[in-house]
Design a protein around this motif. Sequence first.
Motif, short mmCIF file in Angstrom:
data_model
loop_
_atom_site.label_atom_id
_atom_site.label_comp_id
_atom_site.label_asym_id
_atom_site.label_seq_id
_atom_site.Cartn_x
_atom_site.Cartn_y
_atom_site.Cartn_z
N GLU A 212 -16.10 1.02 50.23
CA GLU A 212 -14.98 0.06 50.13
C GLU A 212 -15.21 -1.02 49.08
O GLU A 212 -14.36 -1.88 48.89
CB GLU A 212 -14.75 -0.57 51.50
CG GLU A 212 -14.25 0.43 52.53
CD GLU A 212 -14.24 -0.11 53.95
OE1 GLU A 212 -13.57 0.49 54.80
OE2 GLU A 212 -14.91 -1.13 54.20
N ALA A 213 -16.36 -0.98 48.41
CA ALA A 213 -16.61 -1.95 47.35
C ALA A 213 -15.67 -1.68 46.17
O ALA A 213 -15.25 -0.54 45.95
CB ALA A 213 -18.07 -1.85 46.89
N PRO A 214 -15.33 -2.71 45.41
CA PRO A 214 -14.43 -2.50 44.26
C PRO A 214 -15.01 -1.46 43.29
O PRO A 214 -16.20 -1.49 42.98
CB PRO A 214 -14.37 -3.89 43.61
CG PRO A 214 -14.71 -4.84 44.71
CD PRO A 214 -15.70 -4.12 45.58
N ASP A 271 -25.73 3.05 41.90
CA ASP A 271 -24.58 3.40 42.73
C ASP A 271 -24.84 4.61 43.62
O ASP A 271 -24.34 4.69 44.74
CB ASP A 271 -23.35 3.70 41.85
CG ASP A 271 -22.57 2.44 41.53
OD1 ASP A 271 -22.80 1.42 42.20
OD2 ASP A 271 -21.74 2.48 40.60
N TYR A 272 -25.61 5.56 43.12
CA TYR A 272 -25.71 6.81 43.88
C TYR A 272 -27.04 7.03 44.59
O TYR A 272 -27.12 7.83 45.51
CB TYR A 272 -25.39 8.02 42.99
CG TYR A 272 -26.45 8.40 41.99
CD1 TYR A 272 -27.56 9.17 42.39
CD2 TYR A 272 -26.36 8.05 40.66
CE1 TYR A 272 -28.53 9.56 41.47
CE2 TYR A 272 -27.32 8.43 39.74
CZ TYR A 272 -28.40 9.18 40.15
OH TYR A 272 -29.37 9.56 39.26
N GLU A 358 -17.63 7.38 40.76
CA GLU A 358 -16.84 6.15 40.70
C GLU A 358 -15.35 6.44 40.89
O GLU A 358 -14.64 5.67 41.56
CB GLU A 358 -17.07 5.46 39.35
CG GLU A 358 -16.58 4.04 39.27
CD GLU A 358 -17.45 3.06 40.05
OE1 GLU A 358 -17.18 1.85 39.98
OE2 GLU A 358 -18.40 3.51 40.73
N ARG A 359 -14.88 7.54 40.35
CA ARG A 359 -13.48 7.93 40.57
C ARG A 359 -13.23 8.24 42.04
O ARG A 359 -12.19 7.88 42.60
CB ARG A 359 -13.14 9.16 39.71
CG ARG A 359 -13.06 8.88 38.23
CD ARG A 359 -12.74 10.14 37.45
NE ARG A 359 -11.43 10.67 37.82
CZ ARG A 359 -11.03 11.92 37.56
NH1 ARG A 359 -11.86 12.76 36.95
NH2 ARG A 359 -9.84 12.32 37.91
N TRP A 360 -14.20 8.93 42.68
CA TRP A 360 -14.05 9.22 44.11
C TRP A 360 -13.99 7.93 44.91
O TRP A 360 -13.14 7.79 45.80
CB TRP A 360 -15.23 10.06 44.61
CG TRP A 360 -15.08 10.43 46.06
CD1 TRP A 360 -14.52 11.56 46.56
CD2 TRP A 360 -15.48 9.65 47.19
NE1 TRP A 360 -14.53 11.53 47.93
CE2 TRP A 360 -15.11 10.37 48.35
CE3 TRP A 360 -16.09 8.41 47.33
CZ2 TRP A 360 -15.34 9.89 49.63
CZ3 TRP A 360 -16.32 7.92 48.62
CH2 TRP A 360 -15.95 8.66 49.74
N ALA A 364 -10.76 7.63 47.08
CA ALA A 364 -10.98 8.05 48.47
C ALA A 364 -11.74 7.02 49.30
O ALA A 364 -11.61 7.01 50.52
CB ALA A 364 -11.74 9.38 48.49
N GLY A 365 -12.53 6.17 48.65
CA GLY A 365 -13.35 5.22 49.39
C GLY A 365 -12.58 4.36 50.38
O GLY A 365 -12.99 4.22 51.55
N PRO A 366 -11.43 3.79 49.99
CA PRO A 366 -10.69 2.94 50.93
C PRO A 366 -10.11 3.70 52.13
O PRO A 366 -9.67 3.07 53.09
CB PRO A 366 -9.57 2.36 50.06
CG PRO A 366 -10.07 2.47 48.66
CD PRO A 366 -10.89 3.72 48.63
N LYS A 367 -10.08 5.03 52.07
CA LYS A 367 -9.49 5.83 53.15
C LYS A 367 -10.51 6.28 54.20
O LYS A 367 -10.12 6.74 55.27
CB LYS A 367 -8.81 7.07 52.57
CG LYS A 367 -7.72 6.76 51.54
CD LYS A 367 -7.18 8.04 50.92
CE LYS A 367 -6.15 7.73 49.83
NZ LYS A 367 -5.66 8.98 49.19
#
Length: 620
Positions: A212-214, A271-272, A358-360, A364-367
């Motif tokens: 959920e991070a920007p 990030d990963y 990053e695109r994912w 999708a992250g907020p969902k």
Amino acid sequence: MSDPQAAATDAARRARAGYERAARRYGRLHARVERFSTRLAGVRLVAFLVAAATAFAGWHDQITLYWIIAGAAAAVYGVAAWLHRKPYAYAPRLQAMATLCAQGAARIRGDWDALPDDGAARLDAARPELKELLVFGRGSLYQLINRCALPAGRARLAGLLVDGVAPADLPGRQAAARELAALPGLRRRVEAEGRLAAVDADALAQFLTWAEAPADPKRLQPLVYLAALLVPATVVQFILTVGFEVATLWQFTFLAQVALYGVTTRRISADYLPLLADRHRPFLALRRLFERLEARTFHAPALAPAQARFGGAADKPSGRMGRLEGIVDSLAVRHSALLYGALALVLLWEVFHGWRLERWRASAGPKVRADLEALADVEALAALGGFAADHPTYAWPTLHEDDGGVAIRATSAGYPLFPAERRVANTFTLAGGGRLVLITGSNMSGKSSFLRALGANTVLAHAGAPVCADAWTQRACRLSTSIQVTDDPGQGLSRFYAEVRRIRGVLEAVEAAEGDRAARPRLFMVDEMLSGTNSRERHLASRHIVDRLLAAQRSFGLVTTHDLDLVRVADDDGAAIELYHFSDRFDGEALHFDYTLKPGRATTTNALHVLRMEGIEVPG
């Protein structure tokens, strides 16, 4: 044995036998798959060795037959590897199914030590009724019902047991539990997939924070475009130089790639890298769990939000988790230093897949949190459905919000935490608010267990589960209890003082509900009121406490005692107090109890009989 008790005993026996048969069947299948997997592994090893040896011999001796044998062995290896995928996937699932079926049988037997989570950590000192009614802890309602594998599902189930659902929502929740009760295969597969995921609550919380991070994929886009130019240019130039001896500048483009890697690796890997840790990887397996639910069409209204999330959208949760799993698997080359170095420098692997990640996260992250919340709700409902399937003789209760309606009407109600063969059912009615039932009876006659039976079934009714009764109607309420209070040496409290503080809490809760019409009334239960003090002061204090309880016209409840002098309280208050009792019989050698609730006041005592049974003769 009464007919309801016989039916419940027979249902429990059949449910236990069904679980035991299923556990044996899954165990046999697991053993068979393991043997097949072991044989395939042997075939793969032999095929690999033959292929390697004959390929070397063919190269060394330049004999065509060796190359043919090497090709055949390689083909055998490929087929065996392809066949090995299914047993590799099936074996842990069959083992999980065998384990959960064995635990299902243990749950019906009351073998609490065989069940993994008793929910004791959820006990709250501010809610003493949770401990007194065994909502959580060893041998509790939570341990009896819980089949949730995921932390969010367990939390949702615990929330239902603690706070219940609104009466208006109850029919829909019951319909959902009934629908899931009729789907044992789905329930078991969902539970098995959840167990295999083995999600750690702290790791999942960190993952959600990350998801959920920007996210801004555009910040990497220029680097991706640059990498898309450099990599083909370097590869093509290298082939031309090495294969065709054409002079190129591949060294310069490769150095540009190395520079790009050096500039980007720290930022991208930050990030990963957490996603590659062992404690973070299991939740990627939730894809299979989502797939199970997406393939099913539900009809109960309470399952509609989950159905819309799982089955209605083109971009389903399993697809989102599957894409993340693929990205993380691609980045897992980091575990191999040699392979990572080659891919990261030659193909700028990290740049491309870091951009995909990053695109994912942006799309999708907020969902993910909402996906998991829907999954948790289905898990909790499936646990209630499993409980209903294990106890087909239990009734689905009715709750109402009419202050003038019946407070409790229970037909053949028993204590769900007692084994069916030892459970005694009682029929009981409490007419409405402003009423109190005083239950008398000798020691060990069943007073405390009856209170717990009513309290446990009240918890089940409000949670949306079936209750241990033939029929159950109740005013929606909240519980306030003082049952078998003990001393608290840690706080320097004697048993009597601890009980006084508990009763004060009951009185305050009842009177607060009286002053707030929007709040639910209280079902209060006070066991052996003030038994730790002398009879004169106990009678005076009990008189005052009962008057305060009866002054609250919305709440209702029960008080038990083995002190027959307290019955005089009922004589003073008349119709506001109803008398019931439990009795016993002494045959000269042993005490016999029928644990049956009867109207009126108790006429027997047993303290002297108990002393005599233990060799302490007291002149009568």
